[in-house]
Each structure stands twice: as C-alpha cells, then as structure tokens.
Write an enzyme that holds these catalytic residues in place. Structure first.
Site, PDB file in Angstrom:
ATOM      1  N   HIS A   1       0.850  -1.285  -0.085  1.00 23.62           N
ATOM      2  CA  HIS A   1      -0.054  -0.188   0.015  1.00 23.62           C
ATOM      3  C   HIS A   1       0.850   1.049   0.044  1.00 23.62           C
ATOM      4  CE1 HIS A   1      -3.438  -2.512   1.151  1.00 23.62           C
ATOM      5  NE2 HIS A   1      -2.868  -2.991   1.944  1.00 23.62           N
TER       6      HIS A   1
HETATM    7  O1  RIB Z   1      -5.408   0.109   4.733  1.00 24.71           O
HETATM    8  C1  RIB Z   1      -3.937  -0.029   4.302  1.00 24.71           C
HETATM    9  C2  RIB Z   1      -3.144   0.990   5.331  1.00 24.71           C
HETATM   10  O2  RIB Z   1      -3.583   0.820   6.520  1.00 24.71           O
HETATM   11  C3  RIB Z   1      -1.771   0.928   5.185  1.00 24.71           C
HETATM   12  O3  RIB Z   1      -1.034   2.223   5.250  1.00 24.71           O
HETATM   13  C4  RIB Z   1      -1.128  -0.096   6.154  1.00 24.71           C
HETATM   14  O4  RIB Z   1       0.210   0.428   6.572  1.00 24.71           O
HETATM   15  C5  RIB Z   1      -2.129   0.698   7.244  1.00 24.71           C
HETATM   16  O5  RIB Z   1      -1.697   1.640   7.963  1.00 24.71           O
END
Ligand code: RIB
Ligand code: CA
Length: 316
Positions: free
Chosen positions: A246
C-alpha cells in the site's frame, strides 16, 4: 542544458507497519528526487510507542539521515483501533531489527509539521500521510493558515471499488480517524488519494521477494522478511498471489506518477453512521455536483512499480 529539478521536499507521516517501512526506505533511497524533511509517527497499525520506534529502526536500517518525531497517540475523537492481526505485535514482524540508537526528536510531530510549513516557502512542502490522518488534521486545526502553504497531500487511504479492508465499508487509515480524514479532504489542499483500488494491484510476488533476499543486504533481507510476513494476511483473506504494498505507492507516485492513473473526483468521508464509518464516498461516476477535491488513483503498472522498488532498494 536545463538545470536538474531540486528534490521535492516531503514530510512522511506514518504508522510503521511493514508497508510503511518499505515506503520510507524508497524515499530515503531517492535523495535526487526527494528530500525527507522529517518523519512524523502516528498511532495506527500499532500504538505510537511502537510506530515511532519502528520509524527510527527503519531510518537506521536505511543508513540515510532522517529525523523522526512522535505525533498523536490516539485519534482526534475516538479510541485507537490497531491492526496487529495484519502487522504482528511489533508492527514490523518478519524482520528482527535492533533497538534503534537514533534518538527521537524532542519536538512533537504536530508542532514539527506546523513549524516546517510556516518556515518553508509556500507551496514547496508535500505531506505524505501513510497512516491515520490524525497528525495532519491536528496540525491544520492548530494552525489553519498552514493548509494554504502545503504543496500537495499524497496519502494512502480510502477505497471505492475495493470497498473496505477493516470493515465492509472502510479502509483502515480512514476508519481509524474519520474526522481527521474529513478535515484533510475539506482543507482545500491539493490531495492525491492512493486507495485500495490502486494498492490492491500492487501485489508482491514470490519472485520479487526472492529478488529482495538475493540482494544479500540488510535492507533486502528485512524487506523480504516483512513482505513474507505481511502478505500472509491478504493471501488468506483475498486468495491473492501476494500482499499489497500500500504505502510505497505514495512515494512511487512522487517518483514516477506515470505508473498510476485515476480521476479528479469528489470524495467525502462518512463520520456519522457506525455501520459505514470511515467510508470514502467517492463520486467516481460524477453523479453529484459536488466539486472534485482529490485525484483518486485506480490503476497502477505493477511491473513498473516493482522494477522501481527493486532498483531503489538495491541502492541501500
Ligand atoms: O489499509 C492499508 C493501510 O493501513 C496502510 O497504510 C497500512 O500500513 C495500514 O496503515
Ligand atoms: Ca501505514
């Protein structure tokens, strides 16, 4: 011969988190394009005491200089929700990094954000939130005049077609502090949202993890260990090939925006309904007359992204 562009000045706001860690490494491996003014930790994946120490561990692992600040230890108006079920008890399970020698900066992360935006020329600092938006929103509340001085906000958060990952309706970063997300999206800042719609296509592969391990460097081993650990949750839940990286997508967008595509649309945050709390109501099909307030990314060139990651992480 045109002079090379000066590096983009950024503040990374983060809740490490294995994917946050890879994002921090990617930024620190790219000093020609990115100047990391500071890293502010926020409570999110794990409590603040861990996210700030994890951020210092990752900076130390990179071998590159950076300052780490501790920000808010809970959302603006709600109890903290964490994600140890995804990231493990430490938040960086999968690699065993030593207790950091790098000292935590004494200044509060929110004060650092306000002070930096007031000091740097207007429009020259990009905010890169990789976790709940508590620090950013608190800074905007504390000094409303700084919002107009932000170059842009490039954040990982939200979802539309991919709906939710922490509830059926909401993505984790937005869900943890929906009121903060609402403040950020209503701030008038230029916002680039990197939602699950894009990041769920940024999937690791066994080959890529093996390539990280084959670097035979501390960074390569740590990234391989983290992504090995991190992917198991998504593989089990979605049956996907690998785990979604992500947060590195935020930094990759700064380095190579052509790897992504999306639309300028209106995005609102649900803050009233417990059932859909934290939902990003993205008007992708422009069925309302609500003005566009974000570039909402949906597509990513997965091969290009991982080629960039491999090249940059091999530098550390
Ligand atoms: O939903 C994904 C996000 O939530 C990413 O930033 C992961 O690190 C968590 O913080
Ligand atoms: Ca994160």
């Amino acid at each position: 011969m045109s002079r090379p562009k000066p590096p983009r000045k950024i503040i990374i706001d983060t809740d490490p988190g294995q994917d946050d860690a890879v994002a921090i490494l990617l930024a620190l491996a790219s000093p020609e394009e990115i100047e990391v003014l500071g890293i502010t930790a926020v409570a999110g994946n794990v409590p603040l005491a861990l996210t700030e120490a994890n951020a210092r561990r990752v900076v130390e692992l990179s071998g590159r200089p950076a300052r780490v600040f501790a920000g808010c230890d809970r959302p603006m108006h709600r109890a903290l929700v964490t994600a140890e079920h995804v990231h493990g008890k430490t938040g960086l399970d999968g690699a065993d990094l030593p207790v950091p020698r790098l000292a935590l900066e004494p200044q509060h992360g929110v004060d650092f954000i306000v002070e930096t935006l007031m000091r740097e020329p207007p429009g020259t600092v990009t905010l890169c939130p990789l976790g709940p938006l508590t620090n950013i929103a608190t800074a905007f509340r504390r000094a409303p005049e700084i919002a107009a001085r932000v170059q842009e906000i490039v954040l990982m958060g939200g979802a539309y077609f991919e709906v939710g990952n922490i509830t059926p309706a909401a993505e984790f970063n937005i869900y943890v502090d929906p009121e903060a997300a609402e403040i950020v999206l209503k701030s008038g800042c230029r916002v680039v949202m990197v939602p699950l719609d894009a990041t769920h296509k940024a999937l690791t592969s066994r080959d890529w993890i093996a390539r990280m391990r084959a670097l035979e460097t501390p960074v390569g081993r740590a990234v391989a260990g983290w992504t090995d650990f991190f992917e198991r949750f998504d593989v089990a839940k979605y049956g996907s090939e690998g785990g979604p990286l992500h947060d590195p997508c935020v930094i990759a967008w700064l380095l190579a925006p052509g790897l992504f595509s999306g639309r300028e649309i209106n995005v609102e945050i649900e803050t009233g309904s417990e059932l859909t709390l934290g939902m990003t109501v993205a008007d992708w099909w422009r069925v309302t007359d609500r003005p566009a307030n974000a570039l909402f990314l949906r597509e990513v060139d997965r091969d290009g992204l991982f080629a960039l990651l491999t090249e940059r992480l091999a530098r550390l």
